[in-house]
Enzyme design. Structure first.
Site, short mmCIF file in Angstrom:
data_model
loop_
_atom_site.label_atom_id
_atom_site.label_comp_id
_atom_site.label_asym_id
_atom_site.label_seq_id
_atom_site.Cartn_x
_atom_site.Cartn_y
_atom_site.Cartn_z
N HIS A 143 -7.70 -4.81 -1.58
CA HIS A 143 -6.65 -4.08 -0.89
C HIS A 143 -6.55 -4.52 0.58
O HIS A 143 -7.54 -4.52 1.30
CB HIS A 143 -6.92 -2.57 -0.95
CG HIS A 143 -5.71 -1.76 -0.64
ND1 HIS A 143 -4.76 -1.43 -1.58
CD2 HIS A 143 -5.26 -1.22 0.52
CE1 HIS A 143 -3.80 -0.73 -1.03
NE2 HIS A 143 -4.07 -0.60 0.26
N ASP A 147 -9.43 -3.78 -6.32
CA ASP A 147 -8.69 -2.75 -5.59
C ASP A 147 -8.66 -1.48 -6.43
O ASP A 147 -8.32 -1.53 -7.63
CB ASP A 147 -7.26 -3.26 -5.33
CG ASP A 147 -6.39 -2.27 -4.58
OD1 ASP A 147 -6.91 -1.25 -4.09
OD2 ASP A 147 -5.17 -2.51 -4.47
N SER A 196 0.84 -1.20 0.00
CA SER A 196 0.00 0.00 0.00
C SER A 196 0.88 1.25 0.00
O SER A 196 1.72 1.42 -0.88
CB SER A 196 -0.94 -0.05 1.20
OG SER A 196 -1.93 0.94 1.10
#
Length: 404
Positions: free
Chosen positions: A373, A343, A189
């Site tokens: 995610h 995502d 991320s």
């Protein structure tokens, strides 16, 4: 009496937090997702956590960011006798080093891990399970970097800490039984953002060993276009909804979150930069197979100069690594890029993959067809939190590390 008041406060907190939950955007989980019930539950718990944080902040008890940090840290895992774990500092940066006790001939590979959390939350503690697993399964010396968090330490302190830790490890690798030519940087991320930015920052450093590889796990890589196919298709898919992505990004960059409305209704990219960046950030570069779930080209929006002035720093490659110049991209190390179908950041990874490959950089790509995610982070939490996609992603990462 004290116990009764505590119970009443707890009940009130739950009721109000649930009310906040229903104010958040509702989940839009595609019908093709096989673990829908688990993802709905995860979405509820995530929104409950955000709601609880907002409620406690409104009550003047604690800031919401501290609530989110505590929830993300969770319950620490039990002691692992297969690893020697020590807390140190690389310069002024906190790190935790994991040394496998397994015997080996020669020096090991080294891995630096930059955790996710939008630069606002996440920690060495939160990623304890992930880092233990990667160190043990790949038989690597792993350094988990505890970079400073915003808003106490404004951006780009996070990037600076990661660069500092990386340089220190490259210079002292042999002190930890690591081959300096086999050091990989890795992050998920926003940690993937930091990984890409650190790799770019070091391409011209002739005084340091070259990085062996970079591992980007569903990274955020650009804030130029929030209307790419993945943003349209997955805007309501947990856990990183489109609105939450932009809002948390603004908080991380110390910008007014009210800019969210302007970003979605106006263009803050001037025409000259739009033309320049379209070479790198455009739905035209996304393979057609990733538009099958729906995509409508973005309409031309009026330019908002004032918004551009406020947000221009976010176009810096440190914040948006996808916007780095070709001369930098061409000198990057080999990469492993993990993307998830469900995502909003999927297309950031696809576009970066294309840029690297266009410059002859070797890319190992892992696409989790049922991934979302955060699935890799959750893979080792077990029970309701672990998803098949996350376990598969972890396995692919370990396999890549073993080849380095």
């Amino acid at each position: 009496m004290v116990l009764l008041l505590g119970i009443l406060l707890a009940v009130l907190t739950v009721f109000v937090a649930v009310a906040f939950y229903y104010e958040h955007p509702k989940a839009e989980i595609p019908h093709g997702f096989s673990q829908r019930g688990k993802l709905y539950l995860l979405h509820f718990l995530m929104n409950f956590g955000f709601g609880l944080g907002q409620f406690l902040e409104k009550m003047g008890i604690v800031k919401d960011i501290y609530v989110l940090r505590a929830l993300m840290d969770g319950i620490p895992p039990l002691k692992d006798n297969r690893l020697l774990i020590e807390d140190l500092r690389f310069e002024k940066v906190k790190v935790r080093i994991y040394h496998p006790k397994m015997s080996t001939s020669g020096q090991r590979r080294g891995v630096l891990y930059f955790h996710g959390g939008v630069g606002l939350f996440g920690s060495i503690q939160a990623y304890e399970r992930t880092c233990r697993h990667l160190a043990r399964k790949s038989n690597s010396v792993l350094v988990s970097v505890g970079y400073r968090l915003a808003p106490e330490h404004p951006y780009p302190a996070q990037f600076e800490d990661c660069v500092t830790a990386t340089i220190h490890f490259l210079r002292t690798a042999q002190d930890y039984g690591v081959d300096p030519s086999r050091i990989i940087i890795c992050g998920d991320s926003s940690g993937g953002t930091l990984t890409a930015a650190v790799a770019q920052a070091l391409v011209n450093r002739r005084d340091l060993p070259k990085l062996r590889a970079q591992i980007l796990i569903y990274p955020f890589l650009q804030c130029m276009d929030f209307d790419l196919p993945s943003y349209q298709q997955n805007k309501g898919v947990p856990i990183l909804l489109k609105e939450r992505t932009i809002t948390l990004g603004l908080r991380y960059a110390n910008k007014d979150v009210r800019l969210l409305e302007k970003i979605t209704e106006l263009s803050y990219i001037p025409e000259d930069l739009r033309v320049k960046y379209k070479k790198w950030v455009s739905a035209d570069h996304i393979p057609e197979e990733f538009k099958a779930r729906g995509y409508k080209p973005s309409p031309t929006l009026p330019f908002a100069k004032e918004t551009f002035v406020m947000l221009r720093p976010l176009l810096n490659p440190v914040f948006s690594p996808l916007l780095a110049e070709d001369s930098v991209i061409a000198r990057l190390p080999e990469a492993f890029i993990l993307t998830c179908e469900y995502d909003v950041l999927r297309d950031d990874g696809l576009l970066y993959k294309k840029r690297l490959e266009d410059h002859g950089i070797k890319v190992t790509w892992c696409h989790l067809q049922e991934g979302f995610h955060g699935t890799v982070f959750l893979a080792l939490w077990g029970g309701l939190f672990a998803f098949r996609s996350g376990k598969k992603g972890l396995e692919k990462i370990v396999n890549f590390l073993r080849l380095m």
